[in-house]
Design an enzyme around this catalytic site. Sequence first.
Site, PDB file in Angstrom:
ATOM      1  CD  GLU A 118       9.146   3.941   2.159  1.00 17.85           C
ATOM      2  OE1 GLU A 118       8.812   4.781   3.021  1.00 17.85           O
ATOM      3  OE2 GLU A 118       9.215   4.210   0.946  1.00 17.85           O
TER       4      GLU A 118
ATOM      5  CG  PHE B 230      -1.829   1.199   1.288  1.00 16.88           C
ATOM      6  CD1 PHE B 230      -2.911   1.291   0.431  1.00 16.88           C
ATOM      7  CD2 PHE B 230      -1.600   2.225   2.186  1.00 16.88           C
ATOM      8  CE1 PHE B 230      -3.758   2.400   0.469  1.00 16.88           C
ATOM      9  CE2 PHE B 230      -2.442   3.328   2.239  1.00 16.88           C
ATOM     10  CZ  PHE B 230      -3.521   3.414   1.384  1.00 16.88           C
ATOM     11  N   GLY B 231       0.703   2.090  -1.010  1.00 16.25           N
ATOM     12  CA  GLY B 231       1.439   3.339  -1.114  1.00 16.25           C
ATOM     13  C   GLY B 231       0.533   4.531  -0.890  1.00 16.25           C
TER      14      GLY B 231
ATOM     15  CB  SER C 178       7.310   9.173  -3.008  1.00 20.70           C
ATOM     16  OG  SER C 178       7.920   8.314  -2.073  1.00 20.70           O
TER      17      SER C 178
END
Length: 179
Positions: free
Chosen positions: A91, A14-15, A18
Amino acid sequence: MTPASAPADELWIFGYGSLMWNPGFDYEERVAGKLVGAHRSLCVRSVHWRGTPERPGLVLGLDQGGACIGVTFRVAPDKAAATLRYLREREQVTNIYREAVRRVWLRDGSQRTVPAVVFTVDRGHAQYAGSLTREDRLHLIRQGHGIGGPNADYVTATTRHLAELGIKDAEMQWLVEHL
């Protein structure tokens, strides 16, 4: 659920920032999705990608409460391990995010929910900046420039992509207008 307990035959990511417009990994399917229990927020001081320790920028995190519409990616099984390695390197440079698997509702008319890897912000981390004023956010975004480029470019591109998805984010729009 933890990523280790995600189904072996299917990996969803899930984004909400960016990753929506620059995932950096191969995927089989890209679908808008909704995560309940967290919301998109400019709440992370960036000291690597969009700033430095001396001049931090500000990037998005999934913070507690609410809901978030973003983009959900399905990754082929043979690329799952490499994708997770890539995302962890991208991340988790400073471990500001907590990796977890959460249910995401796909917005493709199918009524499906999928277990997706998400990166939520750690409110106890030194980089957490959830209580900044709008003007303080603007200042950090203006000054931030890291190895990923100017922080203003990140905020502008994310806001543009949100608009393309039909998502109106008044805070992000205000920031872009005042950059």
